[in-house]
Design an enzyme around this catalytic site. Structure first.
Site, PDB file in Angstrom:
ATOM      1  N   ASN A  12       0.868  -1.181   0.000  1.00 53.00           N
ATOM      2  CA  ASN A  12       0.000   0.000   0.000  1.00 53.00           C
ATOM      3  C   ASN A  12       0.904   1.231   0.000  1.00 53.00           C
ATOM      4  OD1 ASN A  12      -1.755   2.068   0.580  1.00 53.00           O
ATOM      5  ND2 ASN A  12      -2.328   1.310   2.618  1.00 53.00           N
ATOM      6  N   TRP A  13       1.018   1.864  -1.165  1.00 50.27           N
ATOM      7  CA  TRP A  13       1.941   3.008  -1.278  1.00 50.27           C
ATOM      8  C   TRP A  13       1.373   4.263  -0.630  1.00 50.27           C
ATOM      9  CZ3 TRP A  13       4.256   2.927  -6.970  1.00 50.27           C
ATOM     10  CH2 TRP A  13       4.833   1.662  -7.214  1.00 50.27           C
ATOM     11  N   LYS A  14       0.105   4.200  -0.227  1.00 55.41           N
ATOM     12  CA  LYS A  14      -0.577   5.366   0.376  1.00 55.41           C
ATOM     13  C   LYS A  14      -0.409   6.574  -0.539  1.00 55.41           C
ATOM     14  CE  LYS A  14      -0.205   3.242   4.859  1.00 55.41           C
ATOM     15  NZ  LYS A  14      -0.192   3.361   6.294  1.00 55.41           N
ATOM     16  N   HIS A 104      -9.495   0.834   4.798  1.00 52.64           N
ATOM     17  CA  HIS A 104      -8.230   1.031   5.516  1.00 52.64           C
ATOM     18  C   HIS A 104      -8.487   1.972   6.695  1.00 52.64           C
ATOM     19  CE1 HIS A 104      -4.211   2.413   6.478  1.00 52.64           C
ATOM     20  NE2 HIS A 104      -3.773   1.310   5.893  1.00 52.64           N
ATOM     21  N   GLU A 106      -6.999   4.440   7.757  1.00 54.16           N
ATOM     22  CA  GLU A 106      -6.856   5.874   7.428  1.00 54.16           C
ATOM     23  C   GLU A 106      -8.116   6.393   6.735  1.00 54.16           C
ATOM     24  OE1 GLU A 106      -3.052   5.421   5.519  1.00 54.16           O
ATOM     25  OE2 GLU A 106      -2.226   4.880   7.468  1.00 54.16           O
ATOM     26  N   GLU A 176      -5.261  -5.218  10.625  1.00 50.34           N
ATOM     27  CA  GLU A 176      -4.280  -4.149  10.806  1.00 50.34           C
ATOM     28  C   GLU A 176      -4.580  -3.401  12.102  1.00 50.34           C
ATOM     29  OE1 GLU A 176      -2.353  -3.010   6.840  1.00 50.34           O
ATOM     30  OE2 GLU A 176      -4.049  -1.703   7.151  1.00 50.34           O
ATOM     31  N   GLY A 182       2.421   2.224  10.887  1.00 49.20           N
ATOM     32  CA  GLY A 182       3.320   3.369  10.736  1.00 49.20           C
ATOM     33  C   GLY A 182       4.035   3.761  12.018  1.00 49.20           C
ATOM     34  N   SER A 222       3.517  -2.046  10.359  1.00 48.50           N
ATOM     35  CA  SER A 222       4.972  -2.027  10.556  1.00 48.50           C
ATOM     36  C   SER A 222       5.666  -3.322  10.121  1.00 48.50           C
ATOM     37  CB  SER A 222       5.319  -1.679  12.013  1.00 48.50           C
ATOM     38  OG  SER A 222       4.809  -0.395  12.344  1.00 48.50           O
ATOM     39  N   GLY A 243       2.839  -1.148   4.352  1.00 49.22           N
ATOM     40  CA  GLY A 243       2.744   0.275   4.046  1.00 49.22           C
ATOM     41  C   GLY A 243       4.113   0.872   3.793  1.00 49.22           C
ATOM     42  N   GLY A 244       4.693   1.454   4.826  1.00 47.93           N
ATOM     43  CA  GLY A 244       5.967   2.176   4.699  1.00 47.93           C
ATOM     44  C   GLY A 244       7.059   1.424   3.938  1.00 47.93           C
TER      45      GLY A 244
HETATM   46  P1  PGA Z   1       2.778   0.310   7.729  1.00 43.33           P
HETATM   47  O1  PGA Z   1       1.309   0.483   7.118  1.00 43.33           O
HETATM   48  O2  PGA Z   1       3.373  -0.919   7.118  1.00 43.33           O
HETATM   49  O3  PGA Z   1       3.502   1.574   7.302  1.00 43.33           O
HETATM   50  O4  PGA Z   1       2.638   0.213   9.194  1.00 43.33           O
HETATM   51  C1  PGA Z   1       0.486  -0.630   6.915  1.00 43.33           C
HETATM   52  C2  PGA Z   1      -0.804  -0.185   6.317  1.00 43.33           C
HETATM   53  O5  PGA Z   1      -1.281   0.907   6.653  1.00 43.33           O
HETATM   54  O6  PGA Z   1      -1.396  -0.895   5.489  1.00 43.33           O
END
Ligand code: PGA
Length: 264
Positions: A12-14, A104, A106, A176, A182, A222, A243-244
């Site tokens: 997930n590149w956000k 998600h 977010e 998640e 994050g 993470s 994510g990150g």
């Molecule tokens: P993260 O994000 O790996 O940066 O913790 C995961 C996600 O939000 O899908």
């Protein structure tokens, strides 16, 4: 992982990488993924760039085809078309993508998405041939208060209600925990595995054992190349939503380690 299910590593590149940067990054990443994907039949890898960069990444994937390397979106609206300024519909995504991330945390926190809305989106994704990755997870306060089980029950029953029988096995669920996203504070493999087990039990009670045993449950929060092995080797966890670490070449390392584990 268990041998009856195909593992998934999704990135997930956000809100990172517009078309130009996404293209440059995919040019570096895709050649690294190709050999791993060719060697690992039971692995699916999905890149999820921002909507505006989907075409750019599609072009790179098409120019260097790898088996089971797919493209996914991070969100969509549930209507097919119409006066919904700024939104993207399921058939529009289907022209470019196989998959869409839905609900998600977010989206839930910053854009007010509810289980009811996530459910509508999930049904729409399935209707138009997209694989939904439906995200659920408790926040820090709920985690500390020991309410994880309760929160997960409500989210599974709300977000995944009324699925059509022919599609119950196509859904992917990402556990998640919000406190792990994050933050660098990943859950333990055992803790995440216990919640994945609960999610599977709930899914079995909603759609039967066959569907529950087939549905893929990912862990997200993470995940890096240093900790991915623990999650993926847990029997209840079928992969990761990253994510990150997915916007760096470390992502290829996560995919490589997953492939290695599967081949053992
Ligand atoms: P993260 O994000 O790996 O940066 O913790 C995961 C996600 O939000 O899908």
């Amino acid at each position: 992982m268990t041998s009856s299910r195909t593992a998934i590593i999704a990135g997930n590149w956000k809100m990172h990488y517009g078309p130009k940067d996404a293209s440059d990054f995919a040019m570096e990443l895709v050649p690294k993924l190709g050999p791993i994907m060719r060697q690992t039949p039971r692995l699916l890898c999905i890149l999820c760039p921002p909507a505006i960069s989907l075409s750019a990444v599609r072009e790179i994937i098409d120019s260097m085809p790898s088996p089971r390397l797919e493209l996914g979106a991070q969100n969509m609206y549930f209507e097919e078309k119409g006066a919904f300024t700024g939104e993207t519909s399921p058939p529009m995504l289907h022209e470019l993508c196989s998959t869409v991330i839905l609900g998600h945390s977010e989206r839930r926190i910053y854009f007010g998405e509810t289980d009811e809305l996530v459910n509508k989106k999930t049904l729409a994704a399935l209707k138009y041939g997209l694989r939904p990755i439906v995200c659920i997870g408790e926040n820090e306060i709920q985690h500390q208060a020991g309410q994880t089980e309760q929160v997960i029950c409500v989210q599974v029953q709300g977000s995944l209600a009324n699925l059509p029988a022919q599609h119950v096995k196509d859904v992917v669920i990402a556990y998640e925990p919000i406190w792990a996203i994050g933050t660098g504070k990943a859950a333990t493999a055992e803790g995440a595995g216990n919640v994945a087990k609960l999610i599977r039990q709930l899914y079995c009670s909603m759609y039967g054992d066959e569907a529950g045993n087939a549905v893929r449950i990912l862990y997200g929060g993470s995940v890096t190349s240093n900790n991915c092995y623990g999650f993926i080797s847990h029997t209840e966890i079928d992969g990761a939503l990253v994510g990150g670490a997915s916007i760096k070449l470390d992502f290829a390392e996560i995919v490589r380690k997953t492939g290695e584990m599967i081949q053992q």
